[in-house]
Write a protein that holds these residues in place. Structure first.
Motif, PDB file in Angstrom:
ATOM      1  N   PRO A  20     -14.831  -7.014 118.384  1.00 44.75           N
ATOM      2  CA  PRO A  20     -14.994  -6.765 119.810  1.00 44.75           C
ATOM      3  C   PRO A  20     -16.467  -6.524 120.144  1.00 44.75           C
ATOM      4  CG  PRO A  20     -14.069  -4.842 118.749  1.00 44.75           C
ATOM      5  CD  PRO A  20     -14.128  -5.927 117.711  1.00 44.75           C
ATOM      6  N   ALA A  21     -16.810  -6.748 121.387  1.00 42.64           N
ATOM      7  CA  ALA A  21     -18.189  -6.508 121.826  1.00 42.64           C
ATOM      8  C   ALA A  21     -18.490  -5.021 121.720  1.00 42.64           C
ATOM      9  CB  ALA A  21     -18.373  -6.992 123.252  1.00 42.64           C
ATOM     10  N   SER A  22     -19.561  -4.682 121.054  1.00 43.63           N
ATOM     11  CA  SER A  22     -19.864  -3.273 120.784  1.00 43.63           C
ATOM     12  C   SER A  22     -20.578  -2.575 121.930  1.00 43.63           C
ATOM     13  CB  SER A  22     -20.717  -3.161 119.524  1.00 43.63           C
ATOM     14  OG  SER A  22     -21.987  -3.727 119.752  1.00 43.63           O
ATOM     15  N   SER A  23     -21.078  -3.289 122.908  1.00 47.39           N
ATOM     16  CA  SER A  23     -21.827  -2.729 124.039  1.00 47.39           C
ATOM     17  C   SER A  23     -23.096  -2.015 123.575  1.00 47.39           C
ATOM     18  CB  SER A  23     -20.959  -1.776 124.862  1.00 47.39           C
ATOM     19  OG  SER A  23     -19.831  -2.435 125.359  1.00 47.39           O
ATOM     20  N   LEU A  43     -23.686   6.047 119.157  1.00 49.27           N
ATOM     21  CA  LEU A  43     -22.925   6.309 117.930  1.00 49.27           C
ATOM     22  C   LEU A  43     -21.586   5.576 117.945  1.00 49.27           C
ATOM     23  CD1 LEU A  43     -23.658  10.107 117.425  1.00 49.27           C
ATOM     24  CD2 LEU A  43     -24.612   8.172 116.157  1.00 49.27           C
ATOM     25  N   ARG A  44     -20.913   5.560 119.079  1.00 49.69           N
ATOM     26  CA  ARG A  44     -19.636   4.842 119.177  1.00 49.69           C
ATOM     27  C   ARG A  44     -19.846   3.331 119.030  1.00 49.69           C
ATOM     28  NH1 ARG A  44     -15.647   7.012 117.468  1.00 49.69           N
ATOM     29  NH2 ARG A  44     -14.295   5.654 118.658  1.00 49.69           N
ATOM     30  N   ALA A  45     -20.923   2.824 119.635  1.00 52.19           N
ATOM     31  CA  ALA A  45     -21.198   1.384 119.558  1.00 52.19           C
ATOM     32  C   ALA A  45     -21.514   0.954 118.122  1.00 52.19           C
ATOM     33  CB  ALA A  45     -22.356   1.024 120.480  1.00 52.19           C
ATOM     34  N   ARG A  46     -22.163   1.833 117.379  1.00 53.16           N
ATOM     35  CA  ARG A  46     -22.508   1.492 115.990  1.00 53.16           C
ATOM     36  C   ARG A  46     -21.295   1.505 115.068  1.00 53.16           C
ATOM     37  NH1 ARG A  46     -27.755   3.516 113.461  1.00 53.16           N
ATOM     38  NH2 ARG A  46     -26.622   2.380 111.895  1.00 53.16           N
ATOM     39  N   THR A  47     -20.233   2.220 115.423  1.00 53.19           N
ATOM     40  CA  THR A  47     -19.056   2.271 114.566  1.00 53.19           C
ATOM     41  C   THR A  47     -18.133   1.073 114.759  1.00 53.19           C
ATOM     42  OG1 THR A  47     -17.783   3.579 116.146  1.00 53.19           O
ATOM     43  CG2 THR A  47     -19.049   4.786 114.492  1.00 53.19           C
ATOM     44  N   VAL A  48     -18.336   0.303 115.826  1.00 54.37           N
ATOM     45  CA  VAL A  48     -17.432  -0.808 116.126  1.00 54.37           C
ATOM     46  C   VAL A  48     -17.402  -1.815 114.988  1.00 54.37           C
ATOM     47  CG1 VAL A  48     -17.034  -2.772 117.674  1.00 54.37           C
ATOM     48  CG2 VAL A  48     -17.618  -0.540 118.619  1.00 54.37           C
ATOM     49  N   HIS A  49     -18.557  -2.288 114.573  1.00 53.99           N
ATOM     50  CA  HIS A  49     -18.606  -3.325 113.536  1.00 53.99           C
ATOM     51  C   HIS A  49     -18.122  -2.796 112.184  1.00 53.99           C
ATOM     52  CE1 HIS A  49     -19.754  -7.248 112.163  1.00 53.99           C
ATOM     53  NE2 HIS A  49     -20.384  -6.711 111.139  1.00 53.99           N
ATOM     54  N   ARG A  50     -18.462  -1.550 111.887  1.00 58.16           N
ATOM     55  CA  ARG A  50     -18.030  -0.958 110.612  1.00 58.16           C
ATOM     56  C   ARG A  50     -16.498  -0.883 110.547  1.00 58.16           C
ATOM     57  NH1 ARG A  50     -19.677   4.582 110.511  1.00 58.16           N
ATOM     58  NH2 ARG A  50     -21.611   3.689 111.241  1.00 58.16           N
ATOM     59  N   LEU A  51     -15.874  -0.446 111.634  1.00 61.88           N
ATOM     60  CA  LEU A  51     -14.411  -0.375 111.657  1.00 61.88           C
ATOM     61  C   LEU A  51     -13.800  -1.766 111.550  1.00 61.88           C
ATOM     62  CD1 LEU A  51     -13.934   2.312 114.427  1.00 61.88           C
ATOM     63  CD2 LEU A  51     -13.365   2.559 112.011  1.00 61.88           C
ATOM     64  N   TRP A  52     -14.398  -2.730 112.230  1.00 65.02           N
ATOM     65  CA  TRP A  52     -13.888  -4.101 112.187  1.00 65.02           C
ATOM     66  C   TRP A  52     -13.970  -4.675 110.776  1.00 65.02           C
ATOM     67  CZ3 TRP A  52     -16.641  -8.743 111.375  1.00 65.02           C
ATOM     68  CH2 TRP A  52     -15.900  -9.908 111.615  1.00 65.02           C
ATOM     69  N   GLU A  53     -15.070  -4.398 110.075  1.00 61.38           N
ATOM     70  CA  GLU A  53     -15.220  -4.896 108.702  1.00 61.38           C
ATOM     71  C   GLU A  53     -14.188  -4.294 107.760  1.00 61.38           C
ATOM     72  OE1 GLU A  53     -19.262  -4.020 107.744  1.00 61.38           O
ATOM     73  OE2 GLU A  53     -19.912  -6.060 108.236  1.00 61.38           O
ATOM     74  N   ARG A  54     -13.789  -3.051 108.010  1.00 60.29           N
ATOM     75  CA  ARG A  54     -12.770  -2.409 107.176  1.00 60.29           C
ATOM     76  C   ARG A  54     -11.365  -2.880 107.524  1.00 60.29           C
ATOM     77  NH1 ARG A  54     -14.461   3.837 107.337  1.00 60.29           N
ATOM     78  NH2 ARG A  54     -13.131   3.657 109.144  1.00 60.29           N
ATOM     79  N   GLY A  55     -11.232  -3.724 108.540  1.00 57.55           N
ATOM     80  CA  GLY A  55      -9.919  -4.238 108.916  1.00 57.55           C
ATOM     81  C   GLY A  55      -9.182  -3.366 109.911  1.00 57.55           C
ATOM     82  N   GLU A  56      -9.841  -2.366 110.448  1.00 56.45           N
ATOM     83  CA  GLU A  56      -9.211  -1.476 111.425  1.00 56.45           C
ATOM     84  C   GLU A  56      -9.545  -1.974 112.827  1.00 56.45           C
ATOM     85  OE1 GLU A  56     -10.533   2.420 110.445  1.00 56.45           O
ATOM     86  OE2 GLU A  56      -9.610   2.359 108.466  1.00 56.45           O
ATOM     87  N   TYR A  57      -8.904  -3.077 113.197  1.00 56.48           N
ATOM     88  CA  TYR A  57      -9.233  -3.748 114.448  1.00 56.48           C
ATOM     89  C   TYR A  57      -8.902  -2.882 115.658  1.00 56.48           C
ATOM     90  CZ  TYR A  57      -9.675  -7.347 117.976  1.00 56.48           C
ATOM     91  OH  TYR A  57     -10.062  -8.044 119.078  1.00 56.48           O
ATOM     92  N   SER A  60     -11.518  -0.330 116.123  1.00 56.83           N
ATOM     93  CA  SER A  60     -12.785  -0.918 116.566  1.00 56.83           C
ATOM     94  C   SER A  60     -12.736  -1.257 118.052  1.00 56.83           C
ATOM     95  CB  SER A  60     -13.141  -2.155 115.743  1.00 56.83           C
ATOM     96  OG  SER A  60     -12.263  -3.219 116.000  1.00 56.83           O
ATOM     97  N   VAL A  61     -11.584  -1.698 118.532  1.00 54.38           N
ATOM     98  CA  VAL A  61     -11.437  -1.962 119.964  1.00 54.38           C
ATOM     99  C   VAL A  61     -11.549  -0.661 120.752  1.00 54.38           C
ATOM    100  CG1 VAL A  61      -9.808  -2.723 121.743  1.00 54.38           C
ATOM    101  CG2 VAL A  61     -10.105  -4.073 119.661  1.00 54.38           C
ATOM    102  N   ARG A  62     -10.937   0.393 120.247  1.00 53.77           N
ATOM    103  CA  ARG A  62     -11.021   1.699 120.914  1.00 53.77           C
ATOM    104  C   ARG A  62     -12.455   2.219 120.908  1.00 53.77           C
ATOM    105  NH1 ARG A  62      -7.045   5.877 118.693  1.00 53.77           N
ATOM    106  NH2 ARG A  62      -5.604   4.452 119.736  1.00 53.77           N
ATOM    107  N   ALA A  63     -13.165   2.055 119.801  1.00 52.82           N
ATOM    108  CA  ALA A  63     -14.561   2.499 119.727  1.00 52.82           C
ATOM    109  C   ALA A  63     -15.428   1.700 120.694  1.00 52.82           C
ATOM    110  CB  ALA A  63     -15.085   2.364 118.305  1.00 52.82           C
ATOM    111  N   ALA A  64     -15.162   0.406 120.831  1.00 53.61           N
ATOM    112  CA  ALA A  64     -15.927  -0.415 121.774  1.00 53.61           C
ATOM    113  C   ALA A  64     -15.688   0.033 123.208  1.00 53.61           C
ATOM    114  CB  ALA A  64     -15.544  -1.883 121.608  1.00 53.61           C
TER     115      ALA A  64
END
Length: 95
Positions: A20-23, A43-57, A60-64
């Protein structure tokens, strides 16, 4: 396995959907507008990609979404404070 069958085994590793777009640019603008909320947005925007890489889609959408909301709040609050400060300066500067 024939060419028409799909491999649905557990050997596939990785995300199924694009990240998802991290904004992140919006979060950087939010730091300029109002630092406390901007830091939370960053801080929330930086966690988006990390969560997505771990498979927690879903996370990651919620963080975005959280990053976008915090960014909008920071920008709105920063603009409100700026307008208030300019208005107060104009009112107080008149004799």
């Amino acid at each position: 396995m024939t060419s028409q069958q799909q491999d649905t085994g557990a050997d596939y590793r990785g995300p199924l959907a694009p990240p998802p777009a991290s904004s992140l640019p919006l979060a950087i603008l939010a730091i300029i507008a109002f630092v406390p909320f901007g830091i939370v947005a960053l801080l929330r925007a930086r966690t988006v990609h990390r969560l997505w890489e771990r498979g927690e889609y879903d996370l990651s959408v919620r963080a975005a979404a959280d990053a976008r909301q915090w960014s909008i709040r920071a920008i709105a609050l920063g603009l409100s404070i700026a307008v208030f400060a300019v208005g107060a300066a104009l009112v107080l500067s008149k004799p």
